[in-house]
Design a protein around this motif. Structure first.
Motif, PDB file in Angstrom:
ATOM      1  N   THR A  42      45.009  21.732  34.318  1.00 62.66           N
ATOM      2  CA  THR A  42      44.850  22.162  32.933  1.00 62.66           C
ATOM      3  C   THR A  42      43.904  23.350  32.835  1.00 62.66           C
ATOM      4  O   THR A  42      44.128  24.278  32.048  1.00 62.66           O
ATOM      5  CB  THR A  42      44.324  21.000  32.072  1.00 62.66           C
ATOM      6  OG1 THR A  42      45.210  19.888  32.187  1.00 62.66           O
ATOM      7  CG2 THR A  42      44.229  21.405  30.608  1.00 62.66           C
ATOM      8  N   ALA A  43      42.847  23.349  33.647  1.00 61.24           N
ATOM      9  CA  ALA A  43      41.891  24.456  33.625  1.00 61.24           C
ATOM     10  C   ALA A  43      42.523  25.744  34.120  1.00 61.24           C
ATOM     11  O   ALA A  43      42.367  26.810  33.509  1.00 61.24           O
ATOM     12  CB  ALA A  43      40.674  24.098  34.476  1.00 61.24           C
ATOM     13  N   VAL A  44      43.253  25.666  35.217  1.00 59.94           N
ATOM     14  CA  VAL A  44      43.844  26.868  35.811  1.00 59.94           C
ATOM     15  C   VAL A  44      45.011  27.373  34.971  1.00 59.94           C
ATOM     16  O   VAL A  44      45.174  28.582  34.771  1.00 59.94           O
ATOM     17  CB  VAL A  44      44.300  26.566  37.257  1.00 59.94           C
ATOM     18  CG1 VAL A  44      45.079  27.745  37.828  1.00 59.94           C
ATOM     19  CG2 VAL A  44      43.090  26.269  38.132  1.00 59.94           C
ATOM     20  N   THR A  45      45.831  26.464  34.450  1.00 62.24           N
ATOM     21  CA  THR A  45      47.040  26.863  33.718  1.00 62.24           C
ATOM     22  C   THR A  45      46.742  27.300  32.297  1.00 62.24           C
ATOM     23  O   THR A  45      47.262  28.312  31.826  1.00 62.24           O
ATOM     24  CB  THR A  45      48.054  25.702  33.705  1.00 62.24           C
ATOM     25  OG1 THR A  45      48.326  25.294  35.047  1.00 62.24           O
ATOM     26  CG2 THR A  45      49.345  26.145  33.034  1.00 62.24           C
ATOM     27  N   TYR A  46      45.895  26.538  31.602  1.00 59.88           N
ATOM     28  CA  TYR A  46      45.716  26.771  30.165  1.00 59.88           C
ATOM     29  C   TYR A  46      44.333  27.300  29.773  1.00 59.88           C
ATOM     30  O   TYR A  46      44.158  27.749  28.644  1.00 59.88           O
ATOM     31  CB  TYR A  46      45.979  25.481  29.390  1.00 59.88           C
ATOM     32  CG  TYR A  46      47.386  24.974  29.535  1.00 59.88           C
ATOM     33  CD1 TYR A  46      48.445  25.605  28.878  1.00 59.88           C
ATOM     34  CD2 TYR A  46      47.676  23.879  30.338  1.00 59.88           C
ATOM     35  CE1 TYR A  46      49.745  25.137  29.010  1.00 59.88           C
ATOM     36  CE2 TYR A  46      48.973  23.407  30.472  1.00 59.88           C
ATOM     37  CZ  TYR A  46      49.999  24.037  29.808  1.00 59.88           C
ATOM     38  OH  TYR A  46      51.282  23.582  29.941  1.00 59.88           O
ATOM     39  N   GLY A  47      43.348  27.195  30.673  1.00 55.00           N
ATOM     40  CA  GLY A  47      42.028  27.696  30.317  1.00 55.00           C
ATOM     41  C   GLY A  47      41.102  26.644  29.745  1.00 55.00           C
ATOM     42  O   GLY A  47      40.217  26.970  28.961  1.00 55.00           O
ATOM     43  N   ALA A  48      41.283  25.384  30.139  1.00 57.40           N
ATOM     44  CA  ALA A  48      40.347  24.344  29.698  1.00 57.40           C
ATOM     45  C   ALA A  48      39.083  24.418  30.544  1.00 57.40           C
ATOM     46  O   ALA A  48      39.140  24.754  31.730  1.00 57.40           O
ATOM     47  CB  ALA A  48      40.984  22.963  29.841  1.00 57.40           C
ATOM     48  N   PRO A  49      37.920  24.129  29.976  1.00 61.62           N
ATOM     49  CA  PRO A  49      36.706  24.080  30.801  1.00 61.62           C
ATOM     50  C   PRO A  49      36.823  22.951  31.820  1.00 61.62           C
ATOM     51  O   PRO A  49      37.391  21.893  31.541  1.00 61.62           O
ATOM     52  CB  PRO A  49      35.589  23.821  29.787  1.00 61.62           C
ATOM     53  CG  PRO A  49      36.271  23.230  28.597  1.00 61.62           C
ATOM     54  CD  PRO A  49      37.648  23.821  28.561  1.00 61.62           C
ATOM     55  N   LEU A  50      36.278  23.188  32.993  1.00 61.40           N
ATOM     56  CA  LEU A  50      36.405  22.219  34.088  1.00 61.40           C
ATOM     57  C   LEU A  50      35.027  21.732  34.498  1.00 61.40           C
ATOM     58  O   LEU A  50      34.104  22.524  34.664  1.00 61.40           O
ATOM     59  CB  LEU A  50      37.106  22.858  35.287  1.00 61.40           C
ATOM     60  CG  LEU A  50      37.260  21.980  36.540  1.00 61.40           C
ATOM     61  CD1 LEU A  50      38.157  20.787  36.250  1.00 61.40           C
ATOM     62  CD2 LEU A  50      37.810  22.785  37.706  1.00 61.40           C
ATOM     63  N   ARG A  51      34.915  20.424  34.651  1.00 63.28           N
ATOM     64  CA  ARG A  51      33.699  19.807  35.196  1.00 63.28           C
ATOM     65  C   ARG A  51      34.128  18.787  36.237  1.00 63.28           C
ATOM     66  O   ARG A  51      34.768  17.791  35.913  1.00 63.28           O
ATOM     67  CB  ARG A  51      32.877  19.139  34.104  1.00 63.28           C
ATOM     68  CG  ARG A  51      31.517  18.645  34.586  1.00 63.28           C
ATOM     69  CD  ARG A  51      30.743  17.952  33.463  1.00 63.28           C
ATOM     70  NE  ARG A  51      29.365  17.690  33.829  1.00 63.28           N
ATOM     71  CZ  ARG A  51      28.957  16.652  34.556  1.00 63.28           C
ATOM     72  NH1 ARG A  51      29.865  15.767  34.987  1.00 63.28           N
ATOM     73  NH2 ARG A  51      27.681  16.487  34.852  1.00 63.28           N
TER      74      ARG A  51
END
Length: 534
Positions: free
Chosen positions: A222-231
């Motif tokens: 989701t982070a790589v595809t859509y730009g969600a913050p990742l933790r």
């Protein structure tokens, strides 16, 4: 860059009088700048040629001809200017031409030992006064910032791990504890000038591997595809290695910790509003909610967008994931904590969230104007147990919203996680009594703990039916606030009273009708009940 426009230094390392090749390189750089600035719509207010060479008369004649139609001042800054810079910034010369880099590393090691961040066999001395420590920290700060021309260093010591505030000059920060439960030591690295990160790059190498189809894998996707913050915690990965080359020895190899990654901002994105409509199986609009959305972010492959927002009264959060290529999107809703909220304000959004389930459908559109988009299916199945809003929560908020209509005291939602079903039933009953004024219907027997009241004792012994009235307060206490609502009178047409262990009971006798009536005065203002023969 200034408020007026760009000031450009064109640096060339020519140490002998200019020849044709030197002039060709300078001319090429000058023309390339003019084309670049014109293409970007930038304003150049000054151009300066910096070379370790004072110009000859022939050099100046050529230079003046090159820049005659520039439209802004152009200057030759030669050997005299370069020597002035060397005198003003000796640490730069020392770092690159002498052994300043080694001295910087040695100085940093001494600082680290003094602060206890490197092994040092020497025992601790006597307690040092705080005033002496302050002077020592000042010396440490100066020592840290003596030899590095690229970066500025600062440090702090806190009992709790502090947040790192946003700083446009911040390149990196490290935080560590030297002992379990000890203080947190924070180092911050800031650039001295914007070009520093190119002159002395900070390099990193990250390797993370997670189990396929795990929560961590989905979060990364989701982070790589859509730009969600990742933790991502290292405990959630079977491979976690982070190599960092920070200056001054602050980097290293890390195999435990938390990796966070912020999304890419979309350059044209701004905050906006959306309408969410929920439709039933006949495509009739049942609910409309206004959503306040944040600027969209980009996935790192630039194939997807993500935007998040909130229902206007804070009932739920919403996430929109958009596939740029297919023009499809997915919407996720998540409930927020409603404790302390106004029930009348949140009821429309809560109802929309409760209806946001299969087989219902939804559509979104701009905040104003007609909606002509085709409704979309809500993922899930009819009767899916993963409901956003429980029936008990919706019933409670509806009851509280009606109760608010009958009191000037501020009614707020109690903590839903600590509200019992019995509490919800009482609120629903109270709202119904307030709404209808009088209720009539059958009743079933019930027990009352404690001794039998004196007026009832003759009827217990005789076993004769009686007509009896029960008065019960409707007042509430919500989040520490007393809500006066009067009381209710419950009239039993025909009842028998029986002695029970620890109390007594009312049992219907023939006529099982009861009537409940709302009385606005407080409970303590009514006359005590008197039984009569049924």
């Amino acid at each position: 860059m200034t408020d007026r426009g760009w000031i450009v230094d064109q640096i060339k390392y020519f140490t002998t009088t200019l020849n044709k090749d030197h002039k060709r390189q300078i001319t090429s750089s000058y023309e390339r700048l003019r084309k670049f600035a014109a293409g970007k719509g930038a304003v150049v207010v000054e151009w300066r040629l910096v070379v370790p060479l004072n110009p000859t008369t022939e050099n100046l004649t050529w230079f003046d001809g090159l820049t005659a139609r520039a439209g802004y001042p152009c200057h030759w800054r030669g050997w005299t200017h370069v020597e002035g810079l060397a005198a003003a910034f000796p640490e730069v010369v020392d770092y690159y031409l002498h052994d300043g880099k080694a001295r910087m590393a040695a100085q940093f090691e001494r600082v680290m030992r003094v602060m206890g961040l490197r092994e040092d066999p020497s025992p601790l001395g006597p307690v040092v006064p705080a005033s002496d420590i302050a002077r020592g920290l000042d010396d440490l700060y100066r020592a840290l910032n003596t030899h590095d021309p690229h970066y500025e260093y600062s440090f702090g010591i806190d009992s709790e791990r502090p947040d790192i505030p946003t700083d446009p000059r911040l390149v990196a920060a490290t935080q560590q504890q030297t002992t379990a439960g000890g203080p947190w030591i924070t180092f911050k690295i800031r650039w001295r000038y914007p070009q520093a990160v190119q002159d002395r790059p900070v390099t990193t190498n990250l390797r993370i591997a997670v189990e396929p189809d795990s929560d961590a894998a989905r979060a990364i996707d989701t982070a790589v595809t859509y730009g969600a913050p990742l933790r991502l915690d290292s405990a959630d990965a079977h491979t976690f290695r982070f190599d960092v080359d920070f200056p001054h020895g602050l980097g290293g190899e890390f195999t435990r910790g938390v990796f966070t990654m912020d999304p890419l901002p979309h350059e044209n994105a701004v905050p906006y509003e959306l309408r969410l409509q929920v439709l039933d199986e006949q495509d009739t609009v049942t609910d409309t909610a206004l959503l306040s959305m944040e600027p969209a972010t980009l996935g790192y492959h630039r194939q997807g967008l993500r935007t998040v927002g909130r229902e206007e009264h804070g009932v739920f959060d919403v996430e929109l994931l958009v596939d740029v290529e297919s023009r499809g999107f997915h919407m996720n809703l998540a409930m927020r904590d409603l404790t302390g909220a106004s029930p009348q304000r949140i009821l429309p959004g809560l109802t929309a969230a409760a209806h946001f389930r299969a087989p219902h459908r939804f559509r979104i559109a701009a905040a104003h104007g007609p909606i002509r988009d085709v409704p979309l299916s809500i993922p899930g199945t009819d009767g899916d147990e993963q409901e956003l809003v429980s029936p008990a929560l919706l019933a409670m908020v509806r009851a509280l919203a009606h109760i608010q209509d009958h009191t000037s005291a501020r009614v707020t939602v109690p903590d839903p996680t600590r509200t019992l079903h019995a509490d919800v039933r009482r609120l629903v009953h109270t709202a119904r009594v307030l709404r209808e004024g009088t209720l009539a219907g059958p009743w079933r027997g019930f027990e009352v703990p404690g001794p039998v009241p004196e007026p009832l004792k003759p009827f217990v012994l005789a076993g004769d039916p009686i007509a009896w009235a029960i008065h019960r307060s409707l007042d509430l206490v919500l989040n520490g606030v007393h809500i006066p609502l009067g009381h209710e009178r419950i009239t039993l047409s025909s009842a028998r009273v029986e002695q029970r262990d620890g109390g007594y009971a009312f049992i219907p006798d023939g006529d099982d009708t009861q009537q409940t009536t709302h009385h606005p005065e407080p409970l303590e203002n009514h006359d005590p009940p008197k039984p009569s023969a049924g």
